[in-house]
Structure formats: structure tokens, C-alpha cells
Write a protein that holds these residues in place. Sequence first.
Motif, PDB file in Angstrom:
ATOM      1  N   ALA A 152       1.364   3.900  -3.237  1.00 22.38           N
ATOM      2  CA  ALA A 152       1.546   5.562  -3.088  1.00 22.38           C
ATOM      3  C   ALA A 152       2.050   6.167  -3.848  1.00 22.38           C
ATOM      4  O   ALA A 152       2.553   7.497  -4.411  1.00 22.38           O
ATOM      5  N   ASP A 171       0.938  -1.203   0.355  1.00 20.99           N
ATOM      6  CA  ASP A 171      -0.083   0.034   0.007  1.00 20.99           C
ATOM      7  C   ASP A 171       0.588   1.295  -0.258  1.00 20.99           C
ATOM      8  O   ASP A 171       0.433   2.110  -0.831  1.00 20.99           O
ATOM      9  N   ILE A 172       2.620   1.565   0.889  1.00 24.66           N
ATOM     10  CA  ILE A 172       2.964   2.483   0.701  1.00 24.66           C
ATOM     11  C   ILE A 172       3.494   2.316  -0.615  1.00 24.66           C
ATOM     12  O   ILE A 172       3.637   3.519  -0.885  1.00 24.66           O
ATOM     13  N   TRP A 213      -0.771   8.976   1.117  1.00 31.03           N
ATOM     14  CA  TRP A 213      -0.734   7.566   2.055  1.00 31.03           C
ATOM     15  C   TRP A 213      -1.232   8.039   3.452  1.00 31.03           C
ATOM     16  O   TRP A 213      -0.947   8.789   3.936  1.00 31.03           O
TER      17      TRP A 213
END
Length: 364
Positions: free
Chosen positions: A88, A84-85, A95
Motif C-alpha cells: 500500500a 500488505d502494508i 490500507w
Amino acid sequence: MTVAEMNRKARSLEALDAEIASHPPSLPYDDERDQPKTLHITFADDLPADFQPPDELVEGLLTVGACSILYGDSNSGKTFAAVDIACAVAQGVAWMGKRTEPGLVVYLAAESPASLRARLQAYQSEHGVKVPDFAVVNDPVNLWNGNADTDAIIAAVRQIEAERGKPARLIIGDTLSRLSAGGNENSGEDMGLVVQRIDRMRAETGAHVLIIHHSGKIAANGARGWSGIRAAVDTEMEVKDEPQGRCIEITKQRDLSGKGDRIGFRLVPVVLGLTKWGTPATSCIVVSADAPVKLTKGKRTSEAGGAILEFLRSLPSGVRQAQVANHFCNRYDKSTISRQLKALVNSGAVVTAAGMFAINSELR
């Protein structure tokens, strides 16, 4: 000693001197590592008056060109959080409300490339995007056994940069165990070599290097293996899967504030298709959520304390200390139960009244 003997000794010494001169001792620089180098010196009074703050990759969390560790128990969600990081950063979008510096992401999927690809597909499907500039290295790489793989990673980063015309901002290594296969995770000698090669990667690419790692056998004791790993990184983050929710807790921050902060999240299942048996094939995406309240102060909850919390959670109406001791009679003695209950009450995780102990309502 006679004159003849003195002359013979003098000739012997001359011969020894000649032998030494013809075979000078070798310099102590046996290989490239021992070559002398120039140290770069800065004087305090040469520093500018204006402070230059750290260049941040993820606002308040990661700095450009630094190194971090993201660790947690198996199935805690650490790889989902890392993906997810990374997505972004690759898109240059915020994020968890934190701004990011956009750039190339190179993900070293040493543990499970197929799982990573599924997680990327889930992210793109649910967010309705095609994540640009996110490169996956599918080959196993080893930062312990020689320099060949480190050289290959640096060369690959430079090639991708040339093709995309953008700088690499983030390199993720998944996981430290796979990246140091054959080495001893508890050995400073072995892991020191891995740290050196990580430092070389970030120095020669300018990218932040984030390493995914596992907790030790006792989660309260932190990340697994050599303690020097924690000392070497700029940021350490622990992914926690607690009964009241998941979070990333910042457990070390060298140049930024925020140590002790928690970033809450939850995992949402995503159906990607069907298996050959006709059952759903799923992955997950990360969704922002309230961070679980950190009730304990000072030391982390021990193994015994965690077990007691789980037991009390199953009995919301409360229970007496003798009942707790009887439940754990084969694992912990009565004095341990007494100490742990007292510690849990002091931390706010457990409440007590009229001789009864119950879980704090916030943890139910």
C-alpha cells in the motif's frame, strides 16, 4: 630526617613529576563512541503556539521516520500483514481504509526471500497490479555483529533513492531473530546494539523502520526477548489468530491515539502454479474482515484460560466444572480450573447457568 635525605626525596619527586609530564594520561575518549558531542537544546517558551501533529506514514498507525514492531505467533499471518502494508505504501493507496504516504519500500528479507517473492507475486496477481518502488534485499543482514551490514543497508537505500528519484518511506526487517543472529535476544547489552543500529538506519534514511518479530513461548506475555525492545519502539502491533478471526491489535502507540484498536483481516489462498509433482503451489493475500470482538478486559487470557476456551468450544452445549477439571487433571489442578473459569466468566468469554459453563456464542 637529615638535610641530605630531604634533598634526595625532593630530587625523586622532581624526577617523578618529569616522568608524568612526559607521559600524560590518555583522554577517556578511547574510540569514536566516546567522543564528546553537542546536545541540541529546546526551551519550552520557544515552542510555537500552533501544534504540529506527527507526520503520519499510515494514517493513525505509523509515523514517518519512527520505529515499530509487528509480532505474533508462527503462522499467525504477520508477514502477510507486513507485505500488505508495504504494498500500500509503495503504491500510495489506502490500507484498510487508512491513507498512506507514498514512497520507496525496502524489505530486508533475511528470513526467507523466496517466500516473500511468492507473496508479492500473489498480491500482484490477485490485485491485478505491478507494485512499483518495492525493493527486496535478498542477502542475510546482521545488525548485531558490527556496523558493516548497517552501512550496506543505508548505502543501498541511498542508491535506490537516487535511481528512482523518490524518498524511502518504509524499511521492513524480517525478522528480528535473523537480523540479530549470534546475539542474545534476552540480553539488553546485545539487543541494545541492535536498537542503536535500527535508530541509525531511520535517522540517516528518514524512513520508518518496521521490524517483524515473534511472540514468546507464552503468547500472553507479549513479544519474545528483551523487554527494552518494546520500550524503544514508537508503535507495537500484535498479530493474533484467534478462533473467531485474525486481527492486528495495537498494543503500544507513542504519538498517536488508537492503543487497543483492532484491525481485522483474513488470509485468502492464491494458487500460483503447480509443483513438480503436479500439486498446487499456493500463497495467500490479506483481505479486510471484521475484527474479532475483544471480550477479555484487563489481563490477557492465560495459557490455562486459553486451553479451557478451546475445550468449551468443542462442547457448545456446556459442561460442569468437575468435567473441565477432570479433562485437564494432568495439566492443571482444580483450584487453577476454578480461578480460570471465574476469570473467563467475568471477561464475558464464558457464560454460566445452573452449574454449567459454555463458550459465549460470539466466540463459536
